[in-house]
Design an enzyme around this catalytic site. Structure first.
Site, PDB file in Angstrom:
ATOM      1  N   ALA A  44       0.822  -1.209   0.000  1.00 11.89           N
ATOM      2  CA  ALA A  44       0.000   0.000   0.000  1.00 11.89           C
ATOM      3  C   ALA A  44       0.857   1.260   0.000  1.00 11.89           C
ATOM      4  CB  ALA A  44      -0.930  -0.007   1.211  1.00 11.89           C
ATOM      5  N   ARG A  47      -8.975 -29.269  21.165  1.00 14.86           N
ATOM      6  CA  ARG A  47     -10.211 -29.677  21.836  1.00 14.86           C
ATOM      7  C   ARG A  47     -10.673 -31.055  21.351  1.00 14.86           C
ATOM      8  NH1 ARG A  47     -13.674 -26.831  24.697  1.00 14.86           N
ATOM      9  NH2 ARG A  47     -12.863 -24.829  23.963  1.00 14.86           N
ATOM     10  N   LYS A  54     -15.904 -33.604  30.020  1.00 16.82           N
ATOM     11  CA  LYS A  54     -14.912 -34.543  29.505  1.00 16.82           C
ATOM     12  C   LYS A  54     -13.553 -33.906  29.221  1.00 16.82           C
ATOM     13  CE  LYS A  54     -17.805 -37.987  29.463  1.00 16.82           C
ATOM     14  NZ  LYS A  54     -17.645 -39.087  30.451  1.00 16.82           N
ATOM     15  N   ARG A  80      -9.018 -35.220  28.562  1.00 20.25           N
ATOM     16  CA  ARG A  80      -7.868 -34.553  29.166  1.00 20.25           C
ATOM     17  C   ARG A  80      -8.119 -33.060  29.367  1.00 20.25           C
ATOM     18  NH1 ARG A  80      -3.439 -37.280  25.133  1.00 20.25           N
ATOM     19  NH2 ARG A  80      -2.912 -39.123  26.399  1.00 20.25           N
ATOM     20  N   GLU A 109     -11.934 -22.592  29.665  1.00 22.16           N
ATOM     21  CA  GLU A 109     -12.420 -22.601  31.047  1.00 22.16           C
ATOM     22  C   GLU A 109     -11.761 -21.515  31.890  1.00 22.16           C
ATOM     23  OE1 GLU A 109     -14.422 -25.502  29.369  1.00 22.16           O
ATOM     24  OE2 GLU A 109     -12.241 -25.490  29.243  1.00 22.16           O
ATOM     25  N   ASP A 137       0.685  -8.791  18.758  1.00 23.33           N
ATOM     26  CA  ASP A 137       0.296  -8.646  20.166  1.00 23.33           C
ATOM     27  C   ASP A 137      -0.862  -7.676  20.391  1.00 23.33           C
ATOM     28  OD1 ASP A 137       2.208 -10.443  21.099  1.00 23.33           O
ATOM     29  OD2 ASP A 137       3.751  -8.903  21.194  1.00 23.33           O
TER      30      ASP A 137
END
Length: 319
Positions: free
Chosen positions: A22, A154, A214, A162, A187, A127
């Site tokens: 740009a 997941r 689970k 786990r 979580e 960041d």
């Protein structure tokens, strides 16, 4: 102003190439010559400078990393190093400079500004820790990279029942952790800007396990501490099988998202506009989808803050 330079500095971020593109195309549109400075401030000192044409930035808008390369440059922190850099800029007839990078890169631009050389900073860092802008170039792509990893983790976490601790980048800023944790349904989310209660995190995991959950995902920004150490403590105190995944530099790579390409294009072009208006010592950003610019000295004096409402929401949803 008839001749400007552009460099990328510090850690690379997806979308830097779109910003360089740009800058080059916007300048040429206004009949201004553009010179690329390779390897950041190191190239400025060593004279690694060459003229860029429209073809020089062809086929790069979709590429991660930076065509101009980047490097750390301790020498530029010295007065002698900066004076050598300005000497090379003048040798090539360059009258203004666009600096794409994070706060360290902006500090270099500030030093050049103090020596009378007009610079405009463009925020490029995954960041998202530059004050004065809602988003930095590369954050959205890094966020999507992390989300993709969390979704995959997941799957295996569920299969093996786990708990997973996922460590993401962010030594001083927790935006990647917060946004990815909220979007990924974590979580618990641990960020440098907020205190955490490890006992409550453990209790939350136990409550989830007792109601038949689970798997669990904990997101830890690297600035909070080692994901490995958190994983060990969780397993010791809960007896839940726990694994740790440190995502590392994969977060910096990859083809930039559509959002980052558009953001980089807007900010890069705007930086050129400011230089052509004679406005040096500025840095550009986007706030409420509007282009803005600030005094680079003011931005460097400010501290990045995390969105407290979003952090509060993440806590409320992770019961």
């Amino acid at each position: 102003m008839k001749r400007i330079g552009v460099l990328t500095s510090g850690g690379d971020s997806p979308g830097m190439n779109a910003a360089v593109r740009a800058v080059v195309r916007k300048a040429i549109y206004h009949n201004v010559e553009v010179y690329g400075i390779y390897n950041g401030y190191s190239g400025l000192i060593n004279g690694k400078i060459e003229k860029l044409e429209i073809g020089s930035v062809g086929d790069i808008i979709h590429r991660g990393g930076t065509k101009l390369y980047t490097a750390r440059c301790p020498e530029f922190k010295t007065v002698e190093g900066r004076e050598k850099g300005i000497e090379n800029l003048k040798k090539f007839g360059i009258e203004g400079l666009v600096v794409i990078g994070g706060d360290g890169s902006f500090m270099g631009a500030k030093k050049l500004t103090e020596l009378g050389f007009p610079c405009v900073g463009v925020p490029g860092t995954i960041d998202n820790d530059i004050p004065g802008t809602d988003f930095t170039i590369g954050f959205d792509t890094a966020l999507n990279t992390v989300i993709d990893a969390i979704d995959k983790i997941r799957d295996t976490a569920t299969s093996h029942e786990r708990t997973y601790v996922v460590e993401v980048m962010g030594r001083h800023a927790g935006d990647i952790a917060l946004w990815s944790g909220l979007a990924g349904g974590a979580e618990s989310i641990l960020i440098p800007e907020a205190d955490y209660d490890m006992d409550e995190i453990i209790a939350r995991l136990r409550r989830g396990h007792e109601r038949g959950k689970k798997h669990s995902i904990i997101i830890v920004a690297e600035g909070v501490g080692s994901g490995v150490e958190f994983g060990k403590r969780i397993e010791e105190e809960t007896s839940l099988e726990t694994r740790v995944s440190v995502l590392g530099h994969i977060q910096r790579g990859g083809s930039p998202s559509a959002f980052d390409r558009v953001l980089a294009s807007r900010l890069g072009a705007y930086a050129v506009e400011l230089l052509l208006e004679g406005k040096g010592g500025r840095c550009v950003g986007i706030q409420s989808n509007e282009l803005v610019h600030h005094d680079i000295l003011d931005i460097l004096d400010k501290k990045h803050t995390v969105d407290q409402n979003m952090y509060r929401l993440s806590q409320e949803l992770s019961i």
